[in-house]
Scaffold this motif. Structure first.
Motif, PDB file in Angstrom:
ATOM      1  N   ASN A   4      -5.685   9.925 -10.993  1.00 29.20           N
ATOM      2  CA  ASN A   4      -4.679   8.952 -10.550  1.00 29.20           C
ATOM      3  C   ASN A   4      -4.904   8.581  -9.096  1.00 29.20           C
ATOM      4  O   ASN A   4      -5.613   9.268  -8.369  1.00 29.20           O
ATOM      5  N   THR A   5      -4.262   7.510  -8.696  1.00 26.59           N
ATOM      6  CA  THR A   5      -4.268   7.102  -7.297  1.00 26.59           C
ATOM      7  C   THR A   5      -2.907   7.442  -6.709  1.00 26.59           C
ATOM      8  O   THR A   5      -1.875   7.133  -7.311  1.00 26.59           O
ATOM      9  N   LYS A  43       7.629  -6.257  -8.448  1.00 24.66           N
ATOM     10  CA  LYS A  43       6.223  -6.151  -8.015  1.00 24.66           C
ATOM     11  C   LYS A  43       5.810  -4.692  -7.808  1.00 24.66           C
ATOM     12  O   LYS A  43       4.770  -4.409  -7.224  1.00 24.66           O
ATOM     13  N   ASN A  65       2.485  -0.298  -5.169  1.00 25.05           N
ATOM     14  CA  ASN A  65       1.587  -1.040  -6.054  1.00 25.05           C
ATOM     15  C   ASN A  65       0.524  -1.733  -5.205  1.00 25.05           C
ATOM     16  O   ASN A  65       0.728  -2.819  -4.703  1.00 25.05           O
ATOM     17  N   LEU A  66      -0.619  -1.085  -5.074  1.00 29.63           N
ATOM     18  CA  LEU A  66      -1.680  -1.625  -4.225  1.00 29.63           C
ATOM     19  C   LEU A  66      -2.458  -2.743  -4.917  1.00 29.63           C
ATOM     20  O   LEU A  66      -3.391  -3.284  -4.349  1.00 29.63           O
ATOM     21  N   GLN A  67      -2.039  -3.094  -6.143  1.00 29.99           N
ATOM     22  CA  GLN A  67      -2.690  -4.192  -6.853  1.00 29.99           C
ATOM     23  C   GLN A  67      -2.320  -5.543  -6.244  1.00 29.99           C
ATOM     24  O   GLN A  67      -2.974  -6.541  -6.497  1.00 29.99           O
ATOM     25  N   ILE A  68      -1.257  -5.573  -5.444  1.00 29.36           N
ATOM     26  CA  ILE A  68      -0.850  -6.803  -4.766  1.00 29.36           C
ATOM     27  C   ILE A  68      -0.981  -6.562  -3.258  1.00 29.36           C
ATOM     28  O   ILE A  68      -0.533  -5.541  -2.748  1.00 29.36           O
ATOM     29  N   THR A  69      -1.627  -7.496  -2.584  1.00 27.96           N
ATOM     30  CA  THR A  69      -1.769  -7.352  -1.130  1.00 27.96           C
ATOM     31  C   THR A  69      -0.420  -7.624  -0.465  1.00 27.96           C
ATOM     32  O   THR A  69       0.450  -8.284  -1.045  1.00 27.96           O
ATOM     33  N   ASP A  72       0.069 -11.378  -0.239  1.00 31.29           N
ATOM     34  CA  ASP A  72       0.517 -11.997  -1.493  1.00 31.29           C
ATOM     35  C   ASP A  72       1.958 -11.632  -1.814  1.00 31.29           C
ATOM     36  O   ASP A  72       2.723 -12.450  -2.331  1.00 31.29           O
TER      37      ASP A  72
END
Length: 155
Positions: A4-5, A43, A65-69, A72
């Protein structure tokens, strides 16, 4: 099994209304704050403190949630909250956020102090202007800046 992260990143965002218009009244402040918190939640982020001043907002959140900068995320928050405010006619005039934002990171040991700072914005701004506060942030975090690229300040 996949590893996991794990992250622990605390960010304070600050951004202003267009033209620094004092459009966010106490009558609509909580509704706007709740809506913005909902956007963060959707988000995958966790808001720890938020305060919408009449002409700027502070949001302290756990960046999960590092999937969104961050860029953004701010774009989504500004766009969706602007649409919400205008559709619900929460402000007298057409509402929009000013371009740009500040994002400042904190250690876990600073969490409580930052939450208290944000929740006490009303009292804080009786003594200090938004411009002075924002420049203090930039200096404290050793961020180089040019006055002409700061928010539109009129105080």
């Amino acid at each position: 099994m996949m590893p996991n992260t794990y992250t622990q990143i605390y960010i304070q965002l600050v951004f202003a209304t267009k033209g620094r218009d004092s459009q966010i009244t106490n009558l609509v402040r909580e509704e706007i704050e709740k809506y913005i918190c909902g956007i963060f939640n959707n988000k995958g982020q966790k808001v720890m403190a938020i305060y919408a001043n009449p002409d700027h907002v502070h949001i302290f959140f756990s960046y999960k949630n590092l999937q969104i900068t961050i860029s953004d995320l701010v774009k989504v928050v500004k766009t969706e909250s602007t649409n919400f405010i205008n559709e619900k006619k929460l402000c007298v005039n057409h509402f929009t956020w000013q371009q740009g934002y500040g994002a400042f990171s904190y250690a876990k040991s600073q969490k409580e102090r930052v939450v208290n700072y944000i929740l006490n914005q009303e009292t804080h701004h009786e003594k200090k202007s938004f411009r002075d506060e924002y420049v203090e942030f930039l200096n404290a975090f050793e961020i180089e800046f040019k006055d002409e690229y700061l928010f539109e300040f009129y105080d």
